[in-house]
Design an enzyme around this catalytic site. Structure first.
Site, PDB file in Angstrom:
ATOM      1  N   GLY A 152      16.638 -44.580  10.318  1.00  0.00           N
ATOM      2  CA  GLY A 152      15.973 -45.599   9.530  1.00  0.00           C
ATOM      3  C   GLY A 152      16.184 -45.369   8.058  1.00  0.00           C
ATOM      4  N   GLY A 153      15.296 -45.942   7.233  1.00  0.00           N
ATOM      5  CA  GLY A 153      15.484 -45.888   5.806  1.00  0.00           C
ATOM      6  C   GLY A 153      15.348 -44.497   5.218  1.00  0.00           C
ATOM      7  N   MET A 154      14.453 -43.672   5.757  1.00  0.00           N
ATOM      8  CA  MET A 154      14.278 -42.339   5.215  1.00  0.00           C
ATOM      9  C   MET A 154      15.388 -41.393   5.633  1.00  0.00           C
ATOM     10  SD  MET A 154      10.182 -41.553   5.491  1.00  0.00           S
ATOM     11  CE  MET A 154      10.456 -39.830   5.097  1.00  0.00           C
ATOM     12  N   GLY A 155      15.821 -41.510   6.857  1.00  0.00           N
ATOM     13  CA  GLY A 155      16.833 -40.578   7.328  1.00  0.00           C
ATOM     14  C   GLY A 155      17.122 -40.765   8.794  1.00  0.00           C
TER      15      GLY A 155
ATOM     16  N   VAL B 265      16.807 -39.034  12.702  1.00  0.00           N
ATOM     17  CA  VAL B 265      16.050 -38.094  13.529  1.00  0.00           C
ATOM     18  C   VAL B 265      16.959 -37.617  14.659  1.00  0.00           C
ATOM     19  CG1 VAL B 265      14.007 -37.714  14.944  1.00  0.00           C
ATOM     20  CG2 VAL B 265      13.888 -39.219  12.966  1.00  0.00           C
TER      21      VAL B 265
ATOM     22  N   ASP C 118      -2.549 -45.953   8.577  1.00  0.00           N
ATOM     23  CA  ASP C 118      -1.663 -46.869   9.303  1.00  0.00           C
ATOM     24  C   ASP C 118      -1.852 -46.712  10.807  1.00  0.00           C
ATOM     25  OD1 ASP C 118       0.127 -48.963   9.356  1.00  0.00           O
ATOM     26  OD2 ASP C 118       1.897 -47.681   9.373  1.00  0.00           O
TER      27      ASP C 118
END
Length: 708
Positions: free
Chosen positions: A33-36, A38, A146
């Site tokens: 995804g956007g962060m990295g 997995v 969240d």
């Protein structure tokens, strides 16, 4: 990111992926995804872990790195039942990473979509476990902020509350940027809408909505546009009519409009554990107190869930390799414009990162209660996975322009799935096909979409999996695999429906790319099945839809077609690039192999074009300074190269043919070499376009295939 229905399958590693991160051996991917990214990893003792490695572009951002450090600090601070334990992290590495325990299982939203609401002891166990998790979070001085169905995963060991990416410490220090609205409509508390204040009471409001949703399968404040849902949260009463009376009282306390009147997480866990004890005819000892291990025994007695295993975890360790943790320089090389000539392939942040789940002391869940009503096209599609075999290169297109021939592969590897042809007319010569609507060019109706249902037999399940795998593989090249497609079938309409959304504030180009990949994947899967079993397979039409919100009954149709008309753009049997493919290629890539190859082609192409111009072949010398860009369209497995002809040096046919000749010779040499050395590489088609002056419209000079 936590995606509805995902069960944590291990996907194949890609070229350039690390063989190890810290002390963990990497065996594949879990998501991106956007962060990295997995990765699935194993420690020396065989413990399964999920390792999140941050994207190079993010790692270079000081603000992002500071937020990542804070996320690690908060995750390390929070320990308790039904939480995701942090095992290790290195926030100062060139590519920062963190590792958590791993366990597969569906998210709450994914499970309810397939099986229906939780009931009885199963529901009480779920409420108890999630309340325990929040009690531990709040005891550590942290606010989750969240809590929602996508952030609760149901593992064989218990429910796990995930995702501290937007958590806030009780001292007010936030992981998120200031001024940014966090949370998800329907799970946001009234006080947060009014004042943007998020405390433990806000988590309990979301927990009350979560338990109501688990008990009914419906959102307590309904669905609709975000502002409509916000109005109901602020002014209306939740729909708790079908919530079991025993648990309704504690849910009502959690959903009080005034945060001062809400129950605490610890008190909610106590009340729910008593309900659970009564369900199992046991009594919680100690009167006023409760122990996580004791409650875990009660849950284990009431709720079971089969262990999900993946053979990929049992793969033997490979021979030692030197693959490193991703080097930020690789991502930068393709993304920075050191001169006017640059490649379009860059690393972008698009979405949140996948979280896996495990750990804690609580044993959970027999998700076997509560029948599922017929949810038609709105049902979740199940796990969407990447890494499927690349779609084929059919080799039908050479050059559509008559330009000089480019280097070609002499032969395709035996048994290579890329060489499997996609039938262009799978029903040709079939006297009595099962699919009878090939002459019907009408768009599928809303009623046909609404009446579609999940796969009901082995053939449909196989087709649905093929479409999801192919789509997710394509979406992942642009960092968009957070958009999980739902695949449903309408046998009467002989149509397969691919549905996306909802994703808030999605860019138009991202939605168009979802449409393109959905059409390509559906067409390919259906054409092959029509060709293999023309008298038995009834589906030949496909349509791509988009839901704007959960519960949307009038999803927008984005595209449709027939697998009997051919799946790739062709003119007189020759593959031809088009503006839709070019638009897809202009979306920056997040795939490391694509970035590496694009960078190599860009450098070689720049040198070759300068040399050609210097030869004095009739092209003005200023053309050597024009911007040349390239990108990849995974839907048609094509490389697009385009040039900004700023000074009108390529207006003539001869000059454009000259440029195309340089492109095909240079690019095909690299593409063919990659195709031969990397079995996962799928790009052999090429298309060349010219943007004249300030024109926003490309003019295509030619298209073809490097592999013949």
């Amino acid at each position: 990111m936590s995606e509805g229905g995902r069960v944590g399958r291990v996907l194949p590693a890609r070229p350039g992926d690390p063989s190890c991160v810290g002390p963990y051996r990497i065996i594949g991917r879990l998501g991106s995804g956007g962060m990295g990214t997995v990765y699935a990893g194993l420690d020396a003792g065989g413990l399964r872990v999920a390792v999140k490695v941050i994207h190079p572009a993010q790692a270079e951002d000081p603000e992002f790195r500071a937020r990542f450090r804070r996320e690690v600090q908060l995750s390390a601070r929070v320990q308790g039942p039904c939480l995701l334990p942090l095992l290790a992290a290195d926030t100062e590495a060139d590519a920062p990473w963190l590792a958590t325990a791993y366990a597969p299982g569906p998210t709450l939203s994914g499970y309810l979509a397939e099986h229906g609401p939780l009931t009885g002891g199963t529901l009480y166990a779920f409420a108890t476990g999630t309340a325990q998790a929040l009690a531990a979070v709040h005891a550590a001085g942290v606010v989750h902020r969240d809590v929602k169905p996508q952030n609760v995963i149901l593992t064989p060991a218990g429910p796990r509350v995930l995702d501290f990416g937007i958590a806030r410490a009780a001292d007010g220090t936030s992981v998120t940027r200031t001024g940014v609205m966090t949370g998800t409509p329907g799970w946001i508390s009234p006080e947060y809408y009014r004042t943007s204040e998020a405390g433990p009471e806000g988590d309990l409001f979301a927990w009350g909505a979560l338990v109501a949703y688990a008990a009914t399968g419906r959102l307590p404040f309904g669905t609709g546009a975000p502002d409509v849902v916000a109005f109901r949260v602020l002014s209306g009463e939740p729909d708790l009519g079908e919530v079991p009376e025993a648990v309704r009282e504690v849910v009502e306390k959690a959903l009080a409009k005034d945060p001062a009147e809400r129950i605490t997480a610890e008190s909610a866990a106590q009340e729910c554990s008593r309900l659970l004890a009564a369900e199992t005819t046991q009594v919680v000892a100690g009167g006023g107190g409760w122990e996580p291990t004791r409650v875990g025994e009660l849950v284990a007695a009431e709720w079971e869930m089969p262990t999900l295993d993946d053979p990929a975890w049992h793969a033997p360790a490979p021979a030692p390799a030197s693959a490193p943790v991703p080097d930020p320089a690789v991502g930068r090389a393709a993304g920075l414009a050191a001169s006017r000539r640059r490649t379009v392939v860059t690393v972008l942040a698009v979405a949140a990162v996948l979280g896996a789940a495990a750990g804690g002391v609580m044993a959970l869940p027999a998700l076997g209660h509560g029948g599922g009503a017929d949810r038609g096209a709105k049902a979740a599609s199940g796990p969407a996975t990447a890494g499927s075999p690349a779609a084929p290169v059919d080799g039908t297109a050479r050059s559509a322009s008559g330009a000089s021939a480019a280097p070609r592969a002499s032969a395709e590897p035996a048994g290579d799935p890329r060489s499997a042809a996609v039938p262009t007319d799978p029903l040709a010569g079939v006297p009595d096909p099962a699919y009878t609507r090939s002459a019907d060019q009408d768009q599928p109706t809303d009623a046909e979409w609404a009446a579609s249902a999940r796969a009901s037999d082995a053939g449909e399940r196989d087709a649905a999996l093929a479409i999801r795998d192919d789509m997710t593989s394509m979406l992942a090249t642009k960092g968009m695999d957070f958009m999980t497609p739902t695949v449903t079938f309408n046998k009467r309409a002989q149509t397969v429906m691919v549905t996306g959304g909802p994703v808030s504030q999605i860019p138009e180009e991202d939605q168009e790319f979802f449409t393109r990949t959905g059409q390509a994947a559906a067409c390919t899967a259906l054409a092959r099945r029509l060709g293999a079993a023309p008298t038995a397979w009834p589906y030949g039409r496909y349509a791509v839809y988009w839901k704007n919100f959960d519960g949307d009954t009038e999803a927008a149709v984005l595209g449709f077609g027939q697998a009997t008309d051919g799946c790739y753009g062709a003119i007189a049997g020759q593959w031809q690039g088009d503006e839709s493919g070019l638009a897809a290629a202009r979306i920056p890539s997040t795939d490391r192999a694509e970035i590496r190859v694009a960078d190599a082609i860009d450098k070689a192409l720049g040198s070759a074009w300068k040399a050609r111009v210097a030869e004095g072949s009739g092209v003005d010398p200023s053309a050597a300074q024009d911007d040349i860009s390239l990108g990849f369209d995974p839907a048609e497995k094509a490389t697009y190269v385009w040039i900004d002809d700023t000074y009108g040096d390529l207006v003539g046919r001869a000059q454009r043919a000259d440029f195309q000749d340089v492109v095909t010779r240079t690019a095909c040499r690299k593409l063919v070499a990659e195709y031969g050395s990397d079995k996962a590489w799928k790009y052999t088609r090429w298309s060349v376009a010219v943007y004249e002056g300030n024109s926003g419209q490309p003019e295509f000079t030619g298209s073809g295939d490097c592999v013949g």
